[in-house]
Scaffold this motif. Structure first.
Motif, PDB file in Angstrom:
ATOM      1  N   ALA A  52      48.892  22.722   6.595  1.00 33.20           N
ATOM      2  CA  ALA A  52      48.143  21.721   7.357  1.00 33.20           C
ATOM      3  C   ALA A  52      48.717  21.566   8.764  1.00 33.20           C
ATOM      4  CB  ALA A  52      48.165  20.386   6.614  1.00 33.20           C
ATOM      5  N   LEU A  53      48.200  20.599   9.505  1.00 33.77           N
ATOM      6  CA  LEU A  53      48.470  20.434  10.934  1.00 33.77           C
ATOM      7  C   LEU A  53      49.946  20.534  11.309  1.00 33.77           C
ATOM      8  CD1 LEU A  53      47.696  19.696  13.850  1.00 33.77           C
ATOM      9  CD2 LEU A  53      47.624  17.290  13.125  1.00 33.77           C
ATOM     10  N   THR A  54      50.791  19.708  10.728  1.00 36.67           N
ATOM     11  CA  THR A  54      52.208  19.712  11.095  1.00 36.67           C
ATOM     12  C   THR A  54      53.077  20.388  10.045  1.00 36.67           C
ATOM     13  OG1 THR A  54      52.566  17.509  10.158  1.00 36.67           O
ATOM     14  CG2 THR A  54      51.944  17.630  12.493  1.00 36.67           C
ATOM     15  N   LEU A 203      60.108  18.207  29.653  1.00 38.23           N
ATOM     16  CA  LEU A 203      61.470  18.700  29.438  1.00 38.23           C
ATOM     17  C   LEU A 203      61.810  18.803  27.955  1.00 38.23           C
ATOM     18  CD1 LEU A 203      63.368  16.791  32.276  1.00 38.23           C
ATOM     19  CD2 LEU A 203      62.591  19.176  32.256  1.00 38.23           C
ATOM     20  N   SER A 204      61.324  17.838  27.172  1.00 34.77           N
ATOM     21  CA  SER A 204      61.571  17.864  25.736  1.00 34.77           C
ATOM     22  C   SER A 204      60.583  16.948  25.037  1.00 34.77           C
ATOM     23  CB  SER A 204      62.997  17.420  25.415  1.00 34.77           C
ATOM     24  OG  SER A 204      63.130  16.019  25.586  1.00 34.77           O
ATOM     25  N   ASN A 205      60.377  17.197  23.752  1.00 40.94           N
ATOM     26  CA  ASN A 205      59.536  16.313  22.944  1.00 40.94           C
ATOM     27  C   ASN A 205      60.076  14.882  22.949  1.00 40.94           C
ATOM     28  OD1 ASN A 205      57.430  17.916  21.909  1.00 40.94           O
ATOM     29  ND2 ASN A 205      58.768  18.769  20.342  1.00 40.94           N
ATOM     30  N   GLU A 206      61.400  14.776  22.988  1.00 41.02           N
ATOM     31  CA  GLU A 206      62.041  13.468  22.869  1.00 41.02           C
ATOM     32  C   GLU A 206      61.598  12.503  23.959  1.00 41.02           C
ATOM     33  OE1 GLU A 206      64.004  12.376  20.386  1.00 41.02           O
ATOM     34  OE2 GLU A 206      63.534  14.281  19.430  1.00 41.02           O
ATOM     35  N   SER A 207      61.117  13.037  25.073  1.00 39.69           N
ATOM     36  CA  SER A 207      60.714  12.176  26.184  1.00 39.69           C
ATOM     37  C   SER A 207      59.287  11.653  26.066  1.00 39.69           C
ATOM     38  CB  SER A 207      60.860  12.952  27.507  1.00 39.69           C
ATOM     39  OG  SER A 207      59.950  14.039  27.552  1.00 39.69           O
ATOM     40  N   LEU A 208      58.527  12.145  25.087  1.00 36.74           N
ATOM     41  CA  LEU A 208      57.092  11.869  25.037  1.00 36.74           C
ATOM     42  C   LEU A 208      56.739  10.718  24.102  1.00 36.74           C
ATOM     43  CD1 LEU A 208      55.705  15.532  24.944  1.00 36.74           C
ATOM     44  CD2 LEU A 208      55.962  14.024  26.924  1.00 36.74           C
ATOM     45  N   LYS A 209      56.606   9.530  24.655  1.00 39.82           N
ATOM     46  CA  LYS A 209      56.139   8.384  23.853  1.00 39.82           C
ATOM     47  C   LYS A 209      54.706   8.602  23.394  1.00 39.82           C
ATOM     48  CE  LYS A 209      58.021   5.078  23.160  1.00 39.82           C
ATOM     49  NZ  LYS A 209      58.924   4.684  22.040  1.00 39.82           N
ATOM     50  N   GLY A 210      53.929   9.324  24.209  1.00 36.87           N
ATOM     51  CA  GLY A 210      52.543   9.596  23.837  1.00 36.87           C
ATOM     52  C   GLY A 210      52.426  10.414  22.577  1.00 36.87           C
ATOM     53  N   ALA A 214      50.372   9.457  19.164  1.00 33.53           N
ATOM     54  CA  ALA A 214      49.432  10.386  18.539  1.00 33.53           C
ATOM     55  C   ALA A 214      49.705  10.511  17.045  1.00 33.53           C
ATOM     56  CB  ALA A 214      49.543  11.762  19.206  1.00 33.53           C
ATOM     57  N   ARG A 215      50.976  10.613  16.698  1.00 31.41           N
ATOM     58  CA  ARG A 215      51.343  10.721  15.293  1.00 31.41           C
ATOM     59  C   ARG A 215      51.005   9.442  14.535  1.00 31.41           C
ATOM     60  NH1 ARG A 215      51.558  14.134  11.133  1.00 31.41           N
ATOM     61  NH2 ARG A 215      53.331  13.783   9.744  1.00 31.41           N
ATOM     62  N   MET A 216      51.257   8.301  15.150  1.00 31.29           N
ATOM     63  CA  MET A 216      50.918   7.030  14.507  1.00 31.29           C
ATOM     64  C   MET A 216      49.429   6.944  14.210  1.00 31.29           C
ATOM     65  SD  MET A 216      53.173   4.216  16.574  1.00 31.29           S
ATOM     66  CE  MET A 216      54.802   4.599  17.172  1.00 31.29           C
ATOM     67  N   ALA A 217      48.601   7.326  15.184  1.00 33.58           N
ATOM     68  CA  ALA A 217      47.148   7.288  14.991  1.00 33.58           C
ATOM     69  C   ALA A 217      46.744   8.187  13.828  1.00 33.58           C
ATOM     70  CB  ALA A 217      46.437   7.720  16.273  1.00 33.58           C
ATOM     71  N   GLY A 218      47.373   9.355  13.750  1.00 29.16           N
ATOM     72  CA  GLY A 218      47.076  10.255  12.655  1.00 29.16           C
ATOM     73  C   GLY A 218      47.489   9.682  11.310  1.00 29.16           C
ATOM     74  N   ASN A 253      58.815   8.909  15.816  1.00 32.63           N
ATOM     75  CA  ASN A 253      60.064   9.538  16.271  1.00 32.63           C
ATOM     76  C   ASN A 253      60.358  10.829  15.516  1.00 32.63           C
ATOM     77  OD1 ASN A 253      61.396   7.945  18.410  1.00 32.63           O
ATOM     78  ND2 ASN A 253      61.294   6.290  16.916  1.00 32.63           N
ATOM     79  N   LYS A 254      60.032  10.833  14.237  1.00 28.12           N
ATOM     80  CA  LYS A 254      60.338  11.990  13.395  1.00 28.12           C
ATOM     81  C   LYS A 254      59.572  13.231  13.838  1.00 28.12           C
ATOM     82  CE  LYS A 254      60.272  13.406   8.527  1.00 28.12           C
ATOM     83  NZ  LYS A 254      59.885  12.983   7.145  1.00 28.12           N
ATOM     84  N   ILE A 255      58.297  13.078  14.202  1.00 30.30           N
ATOM     85  CA  ILE A 255      57.498  14.248  14.564  1.00 30.30           C
ATOM     86  C   ILE A 255      58.088  14.956  15.780  1.00 30.30           C
ATOM     87  CG2 ILE A 255      55.877  13.050  16.120  1.00 30.30           C
ATOM     88  CD1 ILE A 255      55.013  15.848  13.615  1.00 30.30           C
ATOM     89  N   LYS A 256      58.719  14.208  16.660  1.00 28.52           N
ATOM     90  CA  LYS A 256      59.261  14.800  17.882  1.00 28.52           C
ATOM     91  C   LYS A 256      60.466  15.694  17.612  1.00 28.52           C
ATOM     92  CE  LYS A 256      59.954  10.988  20.159  1.00 28.52           C
ATOM     93  NZ  LYS A 256      60.275  10.068  21.275  1.00 28.52           N
ATOM     94  N   THR A 257      61.093  15.511  16.450  1.00 30.59           N
ATOM     95  CA  THR A 257      62.271  16.312  16.117  1.00 30.59           C
ATOM     96  C   THR A 257      61.915  17.627  15.434  1.00 30.59           C
ATOM     97  OG1 THR A 257      62.590  15.317  13.924  1.00 30.59           O
ATOM     98  CG2 THR A 257      63.592  14.188  15.813  1.00 30.59           C
ATOM     99  N   ARG A 258      60.655  17.752  14.982  1.00 31.89           N
ATOM    100  CA  ARG A 258      60.326  18.940  14.183  1.00 31.89           C
ATOM    101  C   ARG A 258      59.054  19.664  14.615  1.00 31.89           C
ATOM    102  NH1 ARG A 258      56.436  18.345  10.317  1.00 31.89           N
ATOM    103  NH2 ARG A 258      55.615  16.271   9.900  1.00 31.89           N
ATOM    104  N   PHE A 259      58.431  19.199  15.682  1.00 30.18           N
ATOM    105  CA  PHE A 259      57.178  19.835  16.090  1.00 30.18           C
ATOM    106  C   PHE A 259      57.063  19.832  17.603  1.00 30.18           C
ATOM    107  CE2 PHE A 259      52.719  21.046  15.673  1.00 30.18           C
ATOM    108  CZ  PHE A 259      52.745  21.751  14.472  1.00 30.18           C
ATOM    109  N   ASP A 260      56.343  20.812  18.122  1.00 31.14           N
ATOM    110  CA  ASP A 260      56.140  20.926  19.558  1.00 31.14           C
ATOM    111  C   ASP A 260      54.826  20.258  19.959  1.00 31.14           C
ATOM    112  OD1 ASP A 260      56.605  22.157  22.266  1.00 31.14           O
ATOM    113  OD2 ASP A 260      54.760  23.212  21.731  1.00 31.14           O
TER     114      ASP A 260
END
Length: 351
Positions: A52-54, A203-210, A214-218, A253-260
């Motif tokens: 699936a997606l992630t 620069l990194s996923n870690e910087s992206l609050k957006g 997105a993950r929360m909405a999903g 926060n978790k999605i940013k550690t394992r997905f681009d």
């Protein structure tokens, strides 16, 4: 092809080079690699699992690091690795070893990022087909997938109708509904409008609050309101926040550690354009062209992939069979409660 072989003699993680690939759009990728997991006897019938997606290729996993479907794949489990060889690829456009936006362009030696060409579900299947041929696999007992994986399974049956005996589609419809596209749009806009997204050059996923948003909405679409109410009961973790808010923050926060994030956007767009009827005179006409047995499973409280549409599709397939699962988990039902529907998969695989 670099192999990683854990202590289990029947388990392999590897990457296979499938060379140049032309996409549906007409764009060409100069060099494509597909990462995969392979478990089970080499001489056994082959089952292809589509994630699936992630998700990723780690469907079965190991004892030390169980995969996302470790409750379904293994010795004595519904997809029994004593009797079947199971292969799972990381999708084209993914970020766990297969060629995607986070990969290095073979010429520029820089990450593709948003210069990666648009991909479709059909492109994903074509890449898997080429990879299987490279691995010496020229037929499948079954293709099995849920959600985005189910979309791939549906396309497998039309692009390569004689390649498999069975198709198992969980929590997926013949096309993505407007409701599904709407939620994907919210997620995509949250990422793209993040000030630090920088047209995909973050620069990194870690910087992206957006990306978090997105993950929360999903997450809200994946499970039912009843399950949220039962689990969280309006409890407060702190004087200022509810447990449900902390849970969503954690998932974000978790999605940013394992997905681009770029891969996430590309896969969302591929899902948006999923329609087995595209170029085939509509989905009902396309459904008549399946040669394999098609087993569909719907889950109660799935907001996006609804029972009526899945049942309608199943009834349009020459050899279509359907099961509906009563669950409070909604769309995530295909990832849990295997005791409710795993035997449906197991029994049908022996047909």
């Amino acid at each position: 092809m670099a192999l990683i072989q854990p202590s289990h003699s029947l388990y392999t993680r590897a990457a296979v080079d499938i060379g140049e690939m032309e996409l549906e759009s007409g764009a060409r990728l100069e060099h494509v690699e597909m990462s995969f997991e392979r478990v089970g006897p080499a001489s056994a019938p082959v089952i292809l699992i589509c994630h699936a997606l992630t998700g990723n290729q780690m469907a079965a996993g190991t004892e030390q690091s169980p995969g996302w479907w470790s409750g379904m794949i293994g010795k004595g489990l519904p997809i029994d690795t004593d009797h079947y060889q199971v292969i799972t690829f990381n999708v084209l456009g993914g970020c766990h070893g297969s060629t995607g936006p986070a990969s290095l362009h073979p010429t520029t030696k820089k990450k593709y990022r948003c210069d990666f060409p648009a991909i479709t579900i059909r492109d994903m299947v074509h890449a898997q087909y080429k990879a299987l041929n490279q691995l010496g696999v020229h037929s499948l007992h079954a293709v099995i997938g849920g959600s985005l994986g189910g979309m791939q399974a549906l396309e497998w049956g039309l692009l390569h109708p004689d390649f498999m005996k069975q198709i198992h589609v969980l929590a997926a419809t013949p096309y993505l509904s407007d409701y599904g596209i709407a939620f994907n749009h919210i997620g995509a806009q949250s990422i793209k409008n993040d000030p630090l997204f920088d047209n995909g050059n973050y620069l990194s996923n870690e910087s992206l609050k957006g990306f978090e948003i997105a993950r929360m909405a999903g997450m809200v679409t994946y499970r039912s309101s009843k399950l949220f109410d039962q689990r969280f009961e309006r409890r407060k973790k702190t004087s200022q926040g509810f447990d449900i808010q902390s849970y969503l923050d954690y998932q974000g926060n978790k999605i940013k550690t394992r997905f681009d994030a770029n891969s996430y956007l590309y896969l969302l767009e591929a899902m948006n354009h999923h329609d087995i009827g595209r170029g085939r005179n509509g989905w009902k006409e396309a459904a008549r062209n399946y040669k394999a047995e098609v087993y569909t499973t719907s889950f109660e409280n799935d907001l996006v992939y609804t029972k009526p549409l899945i049942e309608s599709f199943s009834s349009s397939v020459p050899k279509g069979f359907h099961k509906h699962v009563e669950t409070d988990y909604g769309h995530d039902g295909f990832l849990v409660e295997f005791d409710k529907w795993g035997n449906w998969i197991q029994r049908n695989l022996t047909n």
